[in-house]
Design an enzyme around this catalytic site. Structure first.
Site, mmCIF file in Angstrom:
data_model
loop_
_atom_site.group_PDB
_atom_site.id
_atom_site.type_symbol
_atom_site.label_atom_id
_atom_site.label_comp_id
_atom_site.label_asym_id
_atom_site.label_seq_id
_atom_site.Cartn_x
_atom_site.Cartn_y
_atom_site.Cartn_z
ATOM 1 C CB SER A 23 -0.958 -0.049 1.194
ATOM 2 O OG SER A 23 -1.977 0.903 1.075
ATOM 3 C CG HIS A 81 -5.753 -2.495 0.593
ATOM 4 N ND1 HIS A 81 -4.942 -2.222 -0.496
ATOM 5 C CD2 HIS A 81 -5.310 -1.680 1.604
ATOM 6 C CE1 HIS A 81 -4.064 -1.288 -0.173
ATOM 7 N NE2 HIS A 81 -4.266 -0.945 1.092
#
Length: 271
Positions: A91, A247
């Site tokens: 991320s 995610h």
């Protein structure tokens, strides 16, 4: 920068071709302890799990930008005389890894970018909600972690994500009489727009011609199909692998993540 060093059982030289692992927003070096130990064993390579600025035990300092964090990592590599490392980032950490690769390609041998792309893209709404919740918890003068969890639950219903966020919550001590956050919430909250950006534009001279692995979660929207041509402009030797997860794929599916990494590193060693 604060870090944990995970060495393989054989020991070896941690300065030679280690992996540098970087967490995402609101994370820390402890998030990647399990996967770091797995990869150190499987690859026989040392792994440095970093705390990026404004996270974990690293300094709280402005600005919180990808350029500043890339400079931190470059300084860490040079200061510790690390030779030819691999960068792995999730991320926010993925964009830091990409930024280092484009700024200082001679410092590293390859990168693994986990569930992020080199684009300007709006962060998920949940990150702003987490900041709101953290400010509210600070202002409430909570008496225990259960009260903090009740407040956070109104912003984030998934217990595992709340537990992840609470790794940043410090309990009262003899010198601090109330719960507080380890991270500088205001600095990070003010930097959310910056975290949605990327400090390079396609079509310029910034290109990384060494191997790159992009790993995306099948249930995540951070690496959309339409970003793939743009990835190729910055990283012409990229590979893209999907892992069944959202995610937070490293914690959701560590075995799947480990397997695509091992395949990538094995292929690069053979080529």
């Amino acid at each position: 920068m604060a870090y944990n060093l995970h060495k393989p059982a054989s020991g070896g030289d941690e300065k030679h071709e280690p992996i540098i692992f970087m967490h995402g927003l609101f994370g820390s070096k402890t998030n990647n302890r399990g996967i770091s130990k797995m990869l150190a064993k499987e690859l026989n390579r040392s792994i440095y799990a970093l705390d990026l600025r404004n996270h974990g035990e690293s300094p709280h300092i402005k600005p919180h930008t990808y350029t500043a964090m890339a400079e931190d990592v470059e300084h860490f590599i040079k200061e510790n005389n690390i030779q030819n490392p691999t960068l792995i980032g999730h991320s926010m950490g993925a964009k830091v890894a990409m930024s280092v690769a484009l700024r200082s390609p001679d410092l590293i041998q390859d990168i693994v970018a986990v569930d992020n792309a080199p684009v300007n893209a709006q962060l998920g709404r949940q990150f702003a909600m987490y900041v709101q919740a953290m400010h509210r918890i600070e202002a409430t003068h909570i008496i225990d972690t259960q009260e903090a969890d009740e407040i956070m639950e109104s912003y984030e219903p998934i217990v595992e994500i709340r537990q992840f966020l609470f790794t940043n919550l410090l309990k009262p001590t003899a010198t601090h009489d109330k719960f507080r956050w380890r991270i500088p919430v205001r600095i990070l909250g003010d930097s959310l727009d910056e975290m949605a950006s990327f400090p390079f534009t396609p079509g310029g001279s910034a290109v990384f011609t060494k191997p790159v692995l992009f790993v995306r979660g099948t249930e995540s929207k951070y690496v959309a199909d339409e970003t793939i041509p743009l990835i190729g402009e910055f990283f012409p030797r990229f590979q893209l692998k999907d892992v069944k997860a959202g995610h937070w794929l490293i914690s959701e599916n560590p075995e799947g993540f480990k397997n695509v990494c091992l395949e990538f590193f094995k292929r690069e060693k053979e080529s």
